[in-house]
Design a protein around this motif. Structure first.
Motif, PDB file in Angstrom:
ATOM      1  N   VAL A   1     -20.247  -1.892  -1.755  1.00  7.24           N
ATOM      2  CA  VAL A   1     -19.141  -1.489  -0.880  1.00  7.24           C
ATOM      3  C   VAL A   1     -17.845  -1.623  -1.674  1.00  7.24           C
ATOM      4  N   SER A   2     -16.797  -0.986  -1.187  1.00 10.95           N
ATOM      5  CA  SER A   2     -15.512  -1.036  -1.885  1.00 10.95           C
ATOM      6  C   SER A   2     -14.373  -1.078  -0.872  1.00 10.95           C
ATOM      7  N   THR A   3     -13.235  -1.583  -1.339  1.00  6.50           N
ATOM      8  CA  THR A   3     -12.023  -1.581  -0.526  1.00  6.50           C
ATOM      9  C   THR A   3     -10.949  -0.766  -1.223  1.00  6.50           C
ATOM     10  N   LEU A   4     -10.127  -0.101  -0.418  1.00  5.55           N
ATOM     11  CA  LEU A   4      -9.029   0.707  -0.924  1.00  5.55           C
ATOM     12  C   LEU A   4      -7.816  -0.195  -1.173  1.00  5.55           C
ATOM     13  N   PHE A   5      -6.768   0.378  -1.726  1.00  2.00           N
ATOM     14  CA  PHE A   5      -5.491  -0.333  -1.798  1.00  2.00           C
ATOM     15  C   PHE A   5      -5.005  -0.604  -0.372  1.00  2.00           C
ATOM     16  N   THR A   6      -4.332  -1.729  -0.185  1.00  2.29           N
ATOM     17  CA  THR A   6      -3.683  -1.994   1.094  1.00  2.29           C
ATOM     18  C   THR A   6      -2.514  -1.032   1.263  1.00  2.29           C
ATOM     19  N   VAL A   7      -2.376  -0.479   2.450  1.00  2.00           N
ATOM     20  CA  VAL A   7      -1.230   0.384   2.763  1.00  2.00           C
ATOM     21  C   VAL A   7      -0.306  -0.365   3.714  1.00  2.00           C
ATOM     22  N   ALA A   8       0.964  -0.470   3.345  1.00  2.59           N
ATOM     23  CA  ALA A   8       1.971  -1.028   4.242  1.00  2.59           C
ATOM     24  C   ALA A   8       2.725   0.113   4.893  1.00  2.59           C
ATOM     25  N   GLN A   9       2.698   0.139   6.214  1.00  2.00           N
ATOM     26  CA  GLN A   9       3.505   1.090   6.980  1.00  2.00           C
ATOM     27  C   GLN A   9       4.776   0.360   7.411  1.00  2.00           C
ATOM     28  N   VAL A  10       5.899   0.916   7.029  1.00  2.00           N
ATOM     29  CA  VAL A  10       7.193   0.329   7.361  1.00  2.00           C
ATOM     30  C   VAL A  10       8.074   1.432   7.945  1.00  2.00           C
ATOM     31  N   TRP A  11       8.662   1.173   9.111  1.00  2.00           N
ATOM     32  CA  TRP A  11       9.561   2.159   9.670  1.00  2.00           C
ATOM     33  C   TRP A  11      10.705   1.488  10.414  1.00  2.00           C
ATOM     34  N   GLY A  12      11.818   2.197  10.476  1.00  2.69           N
ATOM     35  CA  GLY A  12      12.993   1.683  11.158  1.00  2.69           C
ATOM     36  C   GLY A  12      13.930   2.814  11.513  1.00  2.69           C
ATOM     37  N   SER A  13      14.977   2.505  12.249  1.00  2.00           N
ATOM     38  CA  SER A  13      15.919   3.533  12.691  1.00  2.00           C
ATOM     39  C   SER A  13      17.194   3.480  11.869  1.00  2.00           C
ATOM     40  N   THR A  14      17.786   4.651  11.696  1.00  2.00           N
ATOM     41  CA  THR A  14      19.043   4.741  10.953  1.00  2.00           C
ATOM     42  C   THR A  14      20.206   4.290  11.835  1.00  2.00           C
TER      43      THR A  14
END
Length: 270
Positions: A254-267
């Motif tokens: 089995v394998s794992t992918l890179f961790t993805v960080a989702q970051v969002w905010g308002s202007t």
């Protein structure tokens, strides 16, 4: 992308690169939908997918904004955009431009989205700054970026480790930070985004899953950079690719992918 503002993007055109990106996008689709749910993207929104490649998330945005909405996919690669245009919906348009310095007017979009660009092409501060310029006051800037330290296989294998090391070093030589997920939240706050959210995720794959071949495929797209930097010879690379693929195709691996960080905010609202 212009070399005066953006980093050198080291992934190369080769047969199968569009398919590699398509498979990657399918693997990330459910987590991307979860982020868009949290943001609240809906009918009538104007959305921009910066660095969309051969489609990016434009199809997901298209379905959400509907006929009253608008989606723009922007990329510097004409071949990718030709592919995207052949499959576009009526409310989607594509623009050939540098993601770091587009000519789009200020405040044009309710959502500006960027995925796997800041970590692979460099200069994330400049990219976030232009994304904020393009979003309306109170609009949303959303980023999805990698942390490659979690790219791994179980049981471990020497060939996998060799390719991972070459991949990481090839990006580093090009001025990229493919572990940028660790500092993405801080970058977003420092740029002036408000109410910044943080949602990391990690995906895993069995030997039969298409994304189990992610590392060998990506290494092949970096072959020229790896060779020019003297990280691996052609024969060493071929041997590592073959050995890695044999291991990843074993039903017990089995394998794992890179961790993805989702970051969002308002202007900011003036």
């Amino acid at each position: 992308m212009g070399t005066d503002k953006s980093g050198h993007y080291p992934l190369e055109h080769r047969e199968g690169e569009i398919e590699r990106l398509h498979v990657q996008g399918l693997a990330l689709i459910h987590e991307t939908e979860a982020m868009l749910d949290r943001i609240g993207v809906g009918p009538g929104w104007a959305c921009l997918d910066l660095g969309c490649g051969p489609g990016g998330i434009t199809h997901l945005l298209s379905a959400r904004v509907g006929s009253a909405g608008r989606v723009v996919g922007l990329d510097a690669d004409a071949i990718f955009l030709d592919h995207a245009r052949a499959h576009r919906a009526a409310n989607v348009e594509y623009m050939l431009a540098d993601a770091y310095r587009s000519s789009l007017p200020d405040g044009s979009f309710d959502l500006v989205h960027v995925r796997l660009v800041a970590g692979t092409a460099g200069l994330p501060e400049a990219l976030i700054s232009d994304a904020m310029r393009l979003a309306r006051a109170g609009g949303t800037v959303a980023l999805q970026e990698p942390d490659m330290t979690t790219l791994d296989c179980y049981p471990p294998h020497t060939a996998f480790a060799q390719l991972k090391d070459a991949l990481i070093r090839a990006f580093a030589i090009s001025g990229a930070d493919i572990n940028i997920a660790r500092r993405l939240f801080g970058l977003a706050r420092a740029a002036g985004l408000h109410d910044v959210h943080y949602r990391p995720f990690l995906l895993g794959f069995r030997s039969a899953d298409p994304m189990s071949d992610y590392l060998p495929l990506t290494a092949e797209s970096l072959r020229g950079t790896i060779a020019r930097a003297g990280l691996m010879s052609a024969s060493e690379m071929d041997e590592a690719l073959a050995g890695c693929r044999r291991h990843l195709r074993d039903p017990g691996t089995v394998s794992t992918l890179f961790t993805v960080a989702q970051v969002w905010g308002s202007t900011p609202i003036a």
